[in-house]
Design an enzyme around this catalytic site. Structure first.
Site, PDB file in Angstrom:
ATOM      1  N   GLU A 116      51.924  43.848-104.540  1.00 46.10           N
ATOM      2  CA  GLU A 116      50.646  44.468-104.934  1.00 46.10           C
ATOM      3  C   GLU A 116      50.689  45.970-104.724  1.00 46.10           C
ATOM      4  O   GLU A 116      51.195  46.458-103.711  1.00 46.10           O
ATOM      5  CB  GLU A 116      49.511  43.844-104.101  1.00 46.10           C
ATOM      6  CG  GLU A 116      48.136  44.436-104.392  1.00 46.10           C
ATOM      7  CD  GLU A 116      46.996  43.615-103.757  1.00 46.10           C
ATOM      8  OE1 GLU A 116      47.128  42.379-103.653  1.00 46.10           O
ATOM      9  OE2 GLU A 116      45.987  44.223-103.361  1.00 46.10           O
ATOM     10  N   GLY A 121      36.410  37.231-102.994  1.00 46.09           N
ATOM     11  CA  GLY A 121      35.159  36.609-102.537  1.00 46.09           C
ATOM     12  C   GLY A 121      34.068  36.706-103.582  1.00 46.09           C
ATOM     13  O   GLY A 121      34.313  37.131-104.719  1.00 46.09           O
ATOM     14  N   SER A 156      47.157  30.129 -99.222  1.00 51.92           N
ATOM     15  CA  SER A 156      46.841  31.352 -98.466  1.00 51.92           C
ATOM     16  C   SER A 156      47.297  31.177 -97.023  1.00 51.92           C
ATOM     17  O   SER A 156      47.609  30.060 -96.588  1.00 51.92           O
ATOM     18  CB  SER A 156      45.329  31.604 -98.500  1.00 51.92           C
ATOM     19  OG  SER A 156      44.689  30.583 -97.748  1.00 51.92           O
ATOM     20  N   ASP A 183      50.522  32.998-100.982  1.00 44.36           N
ATOM     21  CA  ASP A 183      49.629  34.080-101.391  1.00 44.36           C
ATOM     22  C   ASP A 183      49.412  35.119-100.276  1.00 44.36           C
ATOM     23  O   ASP A 183      49.218  34.736 -99.108  1.00 44.36           O
ATOM     24  CB  ASP A 183      48.287  33.447-101.779  1.00 44.36           C
ATOM     25  CG  ASP A 183      47.515  34.286-102.763  1.00 44.36           C
ATOM     26  OD1 ASP A 183      48.137  35.061-103.506  1.00 44.36           O
ATOM     27  OD2 ASP A 183      46.269  34.143-102.806  1.00 44.36           O
ATOM     28  N   HIS A 184      49.389  36.380-100.657  1.00 42.61           N
ATOM     29  CA  HIS A 184      49.027  37.476 -99.744  1.00 42.61           C
ATOM     30  C   HIS A 184      49.722  37.390 -98.385  1.00 42.61           C
ATOM     31  O   HIS A 184      49.078  37.516 -97.329  1.00 42.61           O
ATOM     32  CB  HIS A 184      47.513  37.521 -99.502  1.00 42.61           C
ATOM     33  CG  HIS A 184      46.724  37.998-100.681  1.00 42.61           C
ATOM     34  ND1 HIS A 184      46.793  39.282-101.146  1.00 42.61           N
ATOM     35  CD2 HIS A 184      45.859  37.349-101.497  1.00 42.61           C
ATOM     36  CE1 HIS A 184      45.990  39.407-102.199  1.00 42.61           C
ATOM     37  NE2 HIS A 184      45.427  38.246-102.442  1.00 42.61           N
TER      38      HIS A 184
HETATM   39  O1  G3H Z   1      44.696  35.654-104.076  1.00 44.68           O
HETATM   40  C1  G3H Z   1      43.663  34.997-104.322  1.00 44.68           C
HETATM   41  C2  G3H Z   1      42.647  35.483-105.196  1.00 44.68           C
HETATM   42  O2  G3H Z   1      42.744  36.806-105.466  1.00 44.68           O
HETATM   43  C3  G3H Z   1      41.323  34.801-105.178  1.00 44.68           C
HETATM   44  O3  G3H Z   1      40.217  35.664-105.206  1.00 44.68           O
HETATM   45  O4  G3H Z   1      38.667  34.238-103.927  1.00 44.68           O
HETATM   46  O5  G3H Z   1      37.842  36.188-105.199  1.00 44.68           O
HETATM   47  O6  G3H Z   1      38.652  34.180-106.403  1.00 44.68           O
HETATM   48  P1  G3H Z   1      38.760  35.035-105.163  1.00 44.68           P
HETATM   49 ZN    ZN Z   2      44.127  37.824-103.962  1.00 45.67          ZN
END
Ligand code: G3H
Ligand code: ZN
Length: 313
Positions: free
Chosen positions: A152, A201, A60, A94-95
């Site tokens: 996304e 989360g 992340s 990620d993201h």
């Molecule tokens: O991109 C990461 C995830 O969507 C993790 O989500 O922290 O709710 O498991 P989470």
């Molecule tokens: Zn995510």
């Protein structure tokens, strides 16, 4: 074995997701897990080795800030790939939102990158996702198509590092199944993250996954689908998503808890004059491995490492 792309790691899963003659129980999703330290990276791959499953490890933006360098992460992942040749695995950013930074990750050797322009207009989301797909498919150090791309459509509620979306905003922004085909076609992405009721989360109450929406999305595109916000999703919901054709499931927050709980317990039980960090961090790494093996059962990807390798080589 070198790192592989997300497109490669999900090819067998996607084939099964799209084939109406495949028994839904035979379908599987590849687990994708966030890390922010090297022991977590090793724990993830050790869990996958134990389960004989493929795996995706995700960096992340918060974790990147902590570690400090995309090069360091990519080099570490290459080292791990050498040491665990039996595990087909992917290094994923990620993201991410900054296009130049994502391009740098591609050049450093990430084998999948996520461009998250989901909070922008449909047109801007398409333009940014396409720019990254075009770049990533051509500029990986591993050659043409050496890096795949996830984008996304729709928005998940919750908080995750740089992502902060209120429940109200997210409620307005489930993935619109009518836009999916156009989005995938115009961008050239390899996988689509969908907003179908999960959140980032911990949940206050169990999530209400919109399975009808998932069915419609699955019908409207042949691209691989990704479920974000896996922490706290009940096992039966995971299984249903997988049976309905989800190919990648992300888990972040829950894994952090598994790790820190184990480290806390280790500190509490060690004698006060024990200073060896391996005795503190080691149990965290082991706990992560056990969690990845358990999740691989839920996602039905345990035992699928060979099938993935066969689909590539
Ligand atoms: O991109 C990461 C995830 O969507 C993790 O989500 O922290 O709710 O498991 P989470
Ligand atoms: Zn995510």
């Amino acid at each position: 074995m070198p790192l592989i792309t997300m497109k490669q790691v999900m090819a067998d899963s996607l084939k099964k997701a799209l084939d109406p003659n495949v028994d839904p129980k035979e379908r599987y999703a590849v687990g994708a897990f966030n890390f922010s330290t090297i022991p977590e990276m090793v724990g993830i791959v050790e869990g996958a080795r134990e389960a004989k499953s493929p795996v995706i490890m995700m960096l992340s933006l918060g974790a990147l800030k902590y570690i400090g360098s995309l090069e360091l992460v990519a080099a570490t992942a290459r080292g791990i790939a050498k040491q665990y040749p039996e595990v087909p695995f992917v290094l994923h950013l990620d993201h991410a939102t900054d296009l130049e930074m994502i391009k740098h990750a591609v050049v450093c050797g990430f084998t999948n990158v996520m461009i998250d322009a989901s909070s922008e207009s449909f047109e801007t989301n398409i333009a940014k996702s396409k720019e990254i797909a075009d770049f990533a498919h051509k500029h990986s150090p591993y050659g043409i198509n050496g890096c795949s791309v996830e984008a996304e459509l729709g928005m998940l509620a919750g908080h995750e590092d740089n992502i902060n979306v209120s429940e109200e905003d997210a409620g307005k922004a489930y993935t619109d199944p009518a836009l999916v085909a156009e989005f995938v076609e115009k961008t050239g992405i390899d996988a689509l993250a969908v907003a179908i009721g999960t959140a980032h989360g911990f949940y206050k109450a169990a999530p209400e996954i919109k399975f009808d929406l998932l069915a419609e999305i699955r019908k409207n595109t042949d691209t691989a689908l990704v479920l974000h916000g896996g922490t706290g999703v009940p096992e039966e919901d995971f299984r249903k998503c997988v049976a309905m054709g989800m190919s990648k499931i992300n888990v972040g927050t829950g894994l952090k808890k598994v790790y820190t709980d184990a480290v806390r317990e280790a500190i509490a039980t060690l004698p006060a004059d024990e200073y060896d960090p391996r005795k503190i961090v080691g149990p965290g790494r082991k706990a992560i491995a056990a969690e990845i093996a358990a999740k691989s059962e839920f996602f039905n990807c345990a035992g699928k490492a060979d099938a993935v390798l066969k689909s590539i080589y």
